[in-house]
Each structure stands twice: as C-alpha cells, then as structure tokens.
Design an enzyme around this catalytic site. Structure first.
Site, mmCIF file in Angstrom:
data_model
loop_
_atom_site.group_PDB
_atom_site.id
_atom_site.type_symbol
_atom_site.label_atom_id
_atom_site.label_comp_id
_atom_site.label_asym_id
_atom_site.label_seq_id
_atom_site.Cartn_x
_atom_site.Cartn_y
_atom_site.Cartn_z
ATOM 1 N N ASP A 24 -1.429 3.557 -5.845
ATOM 2 C CA ASP A 24 0.148 4.271 -5.543
ATOM 3 C C ASP A 24 0.160 5.558 -6.171
ATOM 4 O OD1 ASP A 24 1.878 1.033 -5.630
ATOM 5 O OD2 ASP A 24 0.405 1.909 -4.300
ATOM 6 N N CYS A 81 0.862 -1.828 8.242
ATOM 7 C CA CYS A 81 1.946 -0.847 7.831
ATOM 8 C C CYS A 81 0.883 0.632 8.090
ATOM 9 C CB CYS A 81 2.695 -0.921 6.676
ATOM 10 S SG CYS A 81 1.345 -0.568 5.240
HETATM 11 C C1 EPZ Z 1 0.822 -4.310 -3.920
HETATM 12 O O1 EPZ Z 1 0.915 -4.716 -2.476
HETATM 13 C C2 EPZ Z 1 2.085 -3.254 -3.936
HETATM 14 N N1 EPZ Z 1 3.241 -3.920 -3.200
HETATM 15 C C3 EPZ Z 1 1.533 -2.023 -3.472
HETATM 16 O O2 EPZ Z 1 2.649 -1.071 -3.723
HETATM 17 C C4 EPZ Z 1 0.433 -1.753 -4.016
HETATM 18 O O3 EPZ Z 1 -0.309 -0.417 -3.422
HETATM 19 C C5 EPZ Z 1 -0.769 -2.533 -3.837
HETATM 20 O O4 EPZ Z 1 -0.480 -3.878 -4.365
HETATM 21 C C6 EPZ Z 1 -2.101 -2.274 -4.534
HETATM 22 O O5 EPZ Z 1 -1.916 -2.096 -5.884
HETATM 23 C C7 EPZ Z 1 3.982 -4.490 -4.080
HETATM 24 O O6 EPZ Z 1 3.710 -5.057 -5.058
HETATM 25 C C8 EPZ Z 1 5.346 -5.089 -3.317
HETATM 26 P P1 EPZ Z 1 -2.954 -6.139 -2.290
HETATM 27 P P2 EPZ Z 1 -0.190 -5.821 -1.853
HETATM 28 O O7 EPZ Z 1 -2.702 -7.493 -1.687
HETATM 29 O O8 EPZ Z 1 -0.008 -7.123 -2.679
HETATM 30 C C9 EPZ Z 1 -6.497 -6.654 0.498
HETATM 31 C C10 EPZ Z 1 3.868 0.744 -3.111
HETATM 32 O O9 EPZ Z 1 3.919 1.902 -3.010
HETATM 33 N N2 EPZ Z 1 -5.939 -7.912 0.806
HETATM 34 O O10 EPZ Z 1 -3.095 -6.035 -3.993
HETATM 35 O O11 EPZ Z 1 0.292 -6.144 -0.424
HETATM 36 C C11 EPZ Z 1 -5.588 -5.655 1.241
HETATM 37 O O12 EPZ Z 1 -5.745 -5.309 2.496
HETATM 38 C C12 EPZ Z 1 3.225 -0.643 -2.564
HETATM 39 O O13 EPZ Z 1 4.968 0.341 -3.957
HETATM 40 C C13 EPZ Z 1 -6.634 -9.150 1.834
HETATM 41 O O14 EPZ Z 1 -7.682 -8.701 2.176
HETATM 42 O O15 EPZ Z 1 -1.553 -5.052 -1.972
HETATM 43 C C14 EPZ Z 1 -5.818 -4.458 0.204
HETATM 44 O O16 EPZ Z 1 -6.932 -3.785 0.738
HETATM 45 C C15 EPZ Z 1 2.285 0.021 -1.506
HETATM 46 N N3 EPZ Z 1 -6.165 -10.243 1.740
HETATM 47 C C16 EPZ Z 1 -6.327 -5.110 -1.135
HETATM 48 O O17 EPZ Z 1 -6.699 -6.388 -0.861
HETATM 49 C C17 EPZ Z 1 -4.973 -10.718 1.357
HETATM 50 O O18 EPZ Z 1 -4.382 -11.881 1.750
HETATM 51 C C18 EPZ Z 1 -5.332 -5.101 -2.238
HETATM 52 O O19 EPZ Z 1 -3.876 -5.455 -1.736
HETATM 53 C C19 EPZ Z 1 -4.358 -9.621 0.569
HETATM 54 C C20 EPZ Z 1 -4.760 -8.414 0.461
#
Ligand code: EPZ
Length: 419
Positions: A304, A116
């Site tokens: 966020d 995204c």
């Molecule tokens: C959640 O997204 C939230 N969304 C996001 O909120 C929030 O920014 C994010 O957590 C971090 O707090 C929901 O809860 C629906 P992550 P998520 O997996 O779970 C890496 C908003 O504005 N990663 O915690 O998708 C990833 O690339 C949204 O409400 C991997 O490498 O985020 C990132 O660098 C935006 N491999 C880090 O971990 C994976 O399999 C954290 O991502 C998964 C994640």
C-alpha cells in the site's frame, strides 16, 4: 466527481495529525456482529469505506451511529444474513462480515467481491478456512452461501499470507467449539488491533502479532470500547510528501513502531525521520537518493506504500527498482506518472525508475486508492499545475488529505467537477 488541483513547488512545513487506520477499522466494525450489545469505537476515520461498512451492517439489522470519529455499533438484533452485491461491489472488504455472520447466526449469504483494479483478489483461502471449520459453502449466482450449525475449531494453514483472510477466520474461530490454529497468518498491525479488540470482547487468542495464532473458542463474547490505531499508510504518504518537497513537518499520533521498514527505506533516500516529543519529525532533503524496494507482507515494505514510493523515486538521483510481489496489477499509476515526465519502465512485476530533474504538472486520472495518493504527491513536486480527477478513489481511504496538505503549506484545493 471532484478533482484535486495542485500547483507544485511549495515546501511542506508545520504539523499534521495522522487519522485512525482504515484497515483496522473495517474488521473491527465487522467484529461487532459477534456479540449483542454496543461496541464503542474511537479514532475511526471519516471515510467512504467506513460509510460503506456501516451500510452493510445496517442492512444486517445492526444499529450504527457515528459522531465525528466515534462510532457506536449495536448488533443486538441481527435480522438478516445477506451482504448484497450492490454494496459489496463498492468495497471488497465487506467480505469481512462472512466469518462473523456464520459464527453468530450459523448462516450467511455474501456477494463474491470480484476483482478490482489492482488484481483478481480471490477469497479462496477465506472459504477454505471456513470449510475446515465445518461450514457448508456453496457459490451460487455470484454469492457465497454458507451454513454451519456450530463452527468447530480447526488448524488452518494459509499458503499465502492474507490480511482479511486471517481476520475473517480469527473472528469466526472466537465462537467455534474447540481450538483453532492459524498458520502463516498475516501479521499486519491492523490484524493485531482486531485481535486486541476480540480479546477485550472475551475471546481467547494467543500469538497476536505472529504468524501462528491460536484461538480457543468460547460460548459468547461481550461488547467493548476501543481506540483504533493510527493509519501507518496515511502516515507514510505524508512522510513522502515532505520528502518530495524538501519539507520539514511533524506528524502527530504517528504509529512509528508500525513503520520500521518504511522508515528505514525513507532514511536511505536521505530523509531524516526521528521521534520528537509526542510526534515524529520528518525532514526532506534536496538530493533524493534512489533506493530499491520489494513489497512484502508485514513486516516487509507494504504494497500500500508502493505507488507513493514510486513517485519519490521518480525524482531521485539515479536508477531504482521497485518489485510488486503482492498484487498482479498494481502499476496502474505508472502511465499517469509517465505523462508527468517520469521515466519508468515496466517488466512484469518490476518497475525500473530512472530519476528525472523535475516532473511537469498535467491532467491525470486516479485509478485506485493508493494510485490517487501517488498522483497527488507528484503534483506537490511538479512544475506547474496538476489536476487529479476521479478522487472518489482517494476519499475511500484518506480523511481530508488535501486539507492536511494545505495546512502544511501546499497549494492544493478540491474542485467540484461539472457533470
Ligand atoms: C488487505 O487486502 C488490505 N485491505 C489491502 O489494502 C492491502 O493492500 C492488502 O491487505 C495487502 O496488505 C484491507 O485490509 C481492507 P490479502 P486483502 O488477502 O486482505 C492473495 C488499501 O489500499 N489471496 O492480504 O484483500 C491475494 O490475491 C487496500 O487499503 C489469495 O490468493 O489482501 C494477494 O495476492 C488495498 N486468496 C495476496 O493474497 C485469498 O483467499 C494478499 O492479499 C486471499 C488473498
């Protein structure tokens, strides 16, 4: 596509209510797949993303009925195991149905969410965990195809704390055979809210709110009733609105205890934030002090809130440094803030903000959910008129933000954009 038009300079005064959490609601909706019967959910925010997860569930055969902020979700019949690309591409959190579907049906076909605006957002850790639990995973024509006779408990260690990764695997583990241990699990309050719902549904979960979560699988779960926690990111956004306008507001249903780091940082800028009766009093100051911030997984400063905090720092006295450690491309709002007169320089994942006396209203464009909030905040404080276009980004995650701000005295309105 609508736009939001703001004439800056009004002090925000009065009371506003904080809505239910988007990021708690989404996994809790997905959790309904784990059991027959009807889950009754209260304090669900009316958002585009809630519409989307409802469509994903309906596509699986689940009955979803929303009235105001109350939703009834009945997953007695799950007649399909596919979450299609045209739905998942509009909201990557749809991936949260993957774990529950495998646990409930033993199979799932979910479109890969893709990246995204703010980053690649891989799901490798979700898939690693499900494979450790015995699922056979194949990636074919843009879909995750998963099969498992019955998931078995496993110890899973996340090399990066992942919110939805923790949520997906915690849900899958509730019906697995045996014990699962999630190490380096995400500790966000939204993860804990999901865990509390699962426990009310009969799941056996220890370590809620810590980075070590243990789940003893059970044969089946049962539906429950739950009130979703308030949205700490919306609350933080409204606090910064008061900070930018020398406002004096009271936030009702504000999740004060989920916002410790954010509140400490905002107090450092000179704001007063204190519990008052059932709510929280937030008072802005004329001289905003510059404060450095580094985003971290909970309980650190939330990514966020990064864009919104940057808007506040653009009007602070002095130089502040914001480091974004979670996502690789979450500075898209910077170009638009610069067009309003902000003095911001980017070096890799670091933004250096030199506070300016004032921002000037301009036509700006939202790029993602929290960036759109940061531009609206800038408009509240800017001289003149700001027009924020592409506010469909905003509608994904804020329940009537412009109405709440107008209720606090902001000169703000939504305009239907031609074409
Ligand atoms: C959640 O997204 C939230 N969304 C996001 O909120 C929030 O920014 C994010 O957590 C971090 O707090 C929901 O809860 C629906 P992550 P998520 O997996 O779970 C890496 C908003 O504005 N990663 O915690 O998708 C990833 O690339 C949204 O409400 C991997 O490498 O985020 C990132 O660098 C935006 N491999 C880090 O971990 C994976 O399999 C954290 O991502 C998964 C994640």
């Amino acid at each position: 596509m609508d736009k939001i038009v703001i004439r800056g300079g009004e002090r925000l005064i009065g009371e506003a209510g904080v809505s239910g959490s988007k990021n708690a609601s989404l996994p809790i909706f997905a959790a309904s797949l784990l059991t027959e019967g009807e889950n009754l959910l209260h304090n669900v925010p009316r958002l585009q993303d809630i519409q989307t997860i409802s469509k994903v569930l309906k596509n699986l055969g689940v009955k979803v009925h929303g009235e105001g902020n109350t939703y009834r979700i009945d997953a007695t019949e799950v007649t399909n195991e596919e979450a299609p690309y045209d739905l998942v591409k509009t909201m990557r959190a749809s991936i949260l149905v993957l774990g529950p579907l495998i646990a409930r049906l033993g199979k799932a076909r979910v479109s890969l969410p893709g990246g995204c605006a703010i980053g690649a957002r891989p799901i490798n850790l979700h898939l690693m965990g499900l494979e450790a639990m015995g699922a056979k995973i194949e990636l074919r024509s843009g879909y995750v195809e998963a099969k498992a006779d019955r998931l078995k408990g496993a110890t899973i260690s996340f090399d990066t704390a992942t919110v939805t990764g923790t949520e997906n695997l915690m849900m899958a583990a509730t019906l697995a055979k045996g014990k699962s241990v999630l190490q380096n699990a995400a500790m966000e309050p939204e993860v804990s809210d999901l865990a509390n719902v699962l426990k009310k549904m009969g799941a056996k979960i220890e370590g809620v709110g810590t980075s070590l979560i243990e789940i003893e699988g059970v044969e089946s779960l049962h539906p429950t009733e739950h009130t979703v926690i308030p949205d700490r990111i919306e609350a933080g956004t409204l606090m910064i609105a008061a900070g930018l306008t020398r406002g004096n507001i009271k936030l009702l249903k504000c999740p004060f205890r989920h916002m410790e780091t954010v509140i400490l940082k905002l107090r450092e800028t000179g704001m007063e934030i204190e519990p008052e009766g059932e709510g929280v009093r937030v008072v802005g100051t004329r001289r905003i002090r510059s404060v450095d911030v580094k985003t971290q997984p909970y309980p650190g400063f939330p990514t966020d809130m990064q864009a919104q905090f940057m808007t506040l720092m653009s009007l602070a006295r002095g130089l502040s440094i914001i480091t974004e450690t979670i996502f690789e491309n979450r500075f898209i709002h910077v170009n638009e803030l610069q067009r309003m007169g902000a003095d911001i320089r980017i070096q890799g994942n670091t933004a250096i903000i030199q506070g300016v006396e004032s921002l000037s209203g301009a036509k700006v464009m939202a790029s993602d959910l929290r960036a759109s909030a940061s531009l609206i905040l800038a408009g509240l404080a800017a001289d003149g008129v700001t027009e924020v276009s592409r506010v469909y980004h905003l509608d994904r995650g804020y329940e009537g933000l412009e109405k709440k701000l107008a209720g606090l005295g902001a000169n703000i309105r939504r305009v239907k954009e031609e074409g």
